[in-house]
Scaffold this motif. Structure first.
Motif, PDB file in Angstrom:
ATOM      1  N   LYS A 239       0.854  -1.190   0.000  1.00 38.51           N
ATOM      2  CA  LYS A 239       0.000   0.000   0.000  1.00 38.51           C
ATOM      3  C   LYS A 239       0.885   1.234   0.000  1.00 38.51           C
ATOM      4  N   ARG A 240       0.262   2.366  -0.243  1.00 38.97           N
ATOM      5  CA  ARG A 240       0.902   3.681  -0.181  1.00 38.97           C
ATOM      6  C   ARG A 240       2.292   3.715  -0.812  1.00 38.97           C
ATOM      7  N   GLY A 241       2.308   3.667  -2.118  1.00 40.98           N
ATOM      8  CA  GLY A 241       3.563   3.814  -2.847  1.00 40.98           C
ATOM      9  C   GLY A 241       4.539   2.666  -2.703  1.00 40.98           C
ATOM     10  N   GLY A 242       4.031   1.465  -2.440  1.00 40.98           N
ATOM     11  CA  GLY A 242       4.903   0.299  -2.390  1.00 40.98           C
ATOM     12  C   GLY A 242       5.280  -0.167  -1.000  1.00 40.98           C
ATOM     13  N   THR A 243       4.720   0.434   0.050  1.00 40.89           N
ATOM     14  CA  THR A 243       5.000  -0.015   1.412  1.00 40.89           C
ATOM     15  C   THR A 243       4.445  -1.421   1.593  1.00 40.89           C
ATOM     16  N   GLU A 244       5.317  -2.366   1.947  1.00 41.35           N
ATOM     17  CA  GLU A 244       4.899  -3.758   2.087  1.00 41.35           C
ATOM     18  C   GLU A 244       4.067  -3.956   3.343  1.00 41.35           C
ATOM     19  N   ILE A 245       2.956  -4.689   3.181  1.00 43.53           N
ATOM     20  CA  ILE A 245       2.111  -5.055   4.322  1.00 43.53           C
ATOM     21  C   ILE A 245       2.499  -6.455   4.793  1.00 43.53           C
ATOM     22  N   THR A 246       2.517  -7.403   3.856  1.00 46.64           N
ATOM     23  CA  THR A 246       2.891  -8.786   4.173  1.00 46.64           C
ATOM     24  C   THR A 246       3.247  -9.515   2.879  1.00 46.64           C
ATOM     25  N   ARG A 247       3.884 -10.667   3.036  1.00 44.36           N
ATOM     26  CA  ARG A 247       4.210 -11.500   1.871  1.00 44.36           C
ATOM     27  C   ARG A 247       4.036 -12.969   2.227  1.00 44.36           C
ATOM     28  N   ALA A 248       3.851 -13.789   1.197  1.00 41.77           N
ATOM     29  CA  ALA A 248       3.665 -15.223   1.394  1.00 41.77           C
ATOM     30  C   ALA A 248       4.122 -15.959   0.141  1.00 41.77           C
ATOM     31  N   LYS A 249       4.440 -17.233   0.308  1.00 41.07           N
ATOM     32  CA  LYS A 249       4.782 -18.099  -0.822  1.00 41.07           C
ATOM     33  C   LYS A 249       3.775 -19.240  -0.866  1.00 41.07           C
ATOM     34  N   PHE A 250       3.526 -19.728  -2.082  1.00 40.44           N
ATOM     35  CA  PHE A 250       2.656 -20.881  -2.266  1.00 40.44           C
ATOM     36  C   PHE A 250       3.071 -21.606  -3.533  1.00 40.44           C
ATOM     37  N   ASN A 251       2.633 -22.867  -3.665  1.00 37.28           N
ATOM     38  CA  ASN A 251       2.970 -23.708  -4.816  1.00 37.28           C
ATOM     39  C   ASN A 251       1.716 -24.124  -5.551  1.00 37.28           C
ATOM     40  N   THR A 252       1.849 -24.259  -6.865  1.00 36.03           N
ATOM     41  CA  THR A 252       0.771 -24.812  -7.676  1.00 36.03           C
ATOM     42  C   THR A 252       1.060 -26.295  -7.925  1.00 36.03           C
ATOM     43  N   SER A 253       0.015 -27.063  -8.126  1.00 29.04           N
ATOM     44  CA  SER A 253       0.127 -28.503  -8.292  1.00 29.04           C
ATOM     45  C   SER A 253       0.800 -28.861  -9.620  1.00 29.04           C
ATOM     46  N   CYS A 254       1.548 -29.949  -9.602  1.00 29.74           N
ATOM     47  CA  CYS A 254       2.200 -30.436 -10.824  1.00 29.74           C
ATOM     48  C   CYS A 254       1.354 -31.473 -11.559  1.00 29.74           C
ATOM     49  N   ASP A 255       0.403 -32.068 -10.883  1.00 30.85           N
ATOM     50  CA  ASP A 255      -0.320 -33.173 -11.488  1.00 30.85           C
ATOM     51  C   ASP A 255      -1.712 -32.823 -11.994  1.00 30.85           C
ATOM     52  N   LYS A 256      -2.053 -31.564 -12.020  1.00 25.54           N
ATOM     53  CA  LYS A 256      -3.367 -31.163 -12.517  1.00 25.54           C
ATOM     54  C   LYS A 256      -3.197 -30.163 -13.649  1.00 25.54           C
ATOM     55  N   ARG A 257      -4.075 -30.263 -14.628  1.00 25.98           N
ATOM     56  CA  ARG A 257      -4.040 -29.297 -15.725  1.00 25.98           C
ATOM     57  C   ARG A 257      -4.721 -28.003 -15.321  1.00 25.98           C
ATOM     58  N   TRP A 258      -5.698 -28.114 -14.413  1.00 25.69           N
ATOM     59  CA  TRP A 258      -6.416 -26.929 -13.961  1.00 25.69           C
ATOM     60  C   TRP A 258      -6.779 -27.134 -12.506  1.00 25.69           C
ATOM     61  N   GLU A 259      -6.586 -26.129 -11.702  1.00 27.38           N
ATOM     62  CA  GLU A 259      -7.020 -26.160 -10.319  1.00 27.38           C
ATOM     63  C   GLU A 259      -7.317 -24.734  -9.876  1.00 27.38           C
ATOM     64  N   GLU A 260      -8.176 -24.629  -8.909  1.00 22.35           N
ATOM     65  CA  GLU A 260      -8.465 -23.323  -8.331  1.00 22.35           C
ATOM     66  C   GLU A 260      -7.807 -23.281  -6.960  1.00 22.35           C
ATOM     67  N   ILE A 261      -7.020 -22.254  -6.740  1.00 18.81           N
ATOM     68  CA  ILE A 261      -6.381 -22.048  -5.441  1.00 18.81           C
ATOM     69  C   ILE A 261      -7.169 -20.958  -4.741  1.00 18.81           C
ATOM     70  N   TYR A 262      -7.654 -21.280  -3.561  1.00 21.10           N
ATOM     71  CA  TYR A 262      -8.434 -20.307  -2.810  1.00 21.10           C
ATOM     72  C   TYR A 262      -7.754 -20.091  -1.469  1.00 21.10           C
ATOM     73  N   GLN A 263      -7.413 -18.852  -1.173  1.00 21.35           N
ATOM     74  CA  GLN A 263      -6.826 -18.495   0.104  1.00 21.35           C
ATOM     75  C   GLN A 263      -7.442 -17.196   0.575  1.00 21.35           C
ATOM     76  N   GLU A 264      -7.572 -17.077   1.868  1.00 22.07           N
ATOM     77  CA  GLU A 264      -8.016 -15.816   2.459  1.00 22.07           C
ATOM     78  C   GLU A 264      -6.878 -15.244   3.272  1.00 22.07           C
ATOM     79  N   ILE A 265      -6.682 -13.953   3.143  1.00 28.49           N
ATOM     80  CA  ILE A 265      -5.612 -13.243   3.824  1.00 28.49           C
ATOM     81  C   ILE A 265      -6.241 -12.225   4.762  1.00 28.49           C
TER      82      ILE A 265
END
Length: 90
Positions: free
Chosen positions: A58-84
């Protein structure tokens, strides 16, 4: 899909943005995304079998938070749902 909520149900800051970077495929550009202010949702197509880093700012690039996540290798399509949950000052 990811959805942003704020502590004490405060409205999202109008200047909030999200940086999304594929850490596995370094030739991909970092993406700058904007959530829908009415509900905090945002969507994007992701590469399979990849690690991503997402940074909330927010506000010109001030970081609020960060996270890492991975997408599946064995699916052609998946929906990733996360709440922050963000603790932001308006």
């Amino acid at each position: 899909m990811k959805k942003i909520h704020t502590k004490d149900n405060k409205p999202l800051p109008v200047d909030i943005s999200i940086s999304l970077k594929n850490l596995s495929l370094t030739d991909r550009p970092e993406l700058e995304l904007k959530p829908r202010l009415r509900d905090g949702s945002f969507f994007n197509t992701l590469e399979p079998c990849s690690e991503y880093e997402i940074v909330y700012k927010k506000r010109g690039g001030t970081e609020i938070t960060r996270a890492k996540f991975n997408t599946s290798c064995d699916k052609r399509w998946e929906e990733i749902y996360q709440e922050i949950l963000l603790d932001v000052e308006n």
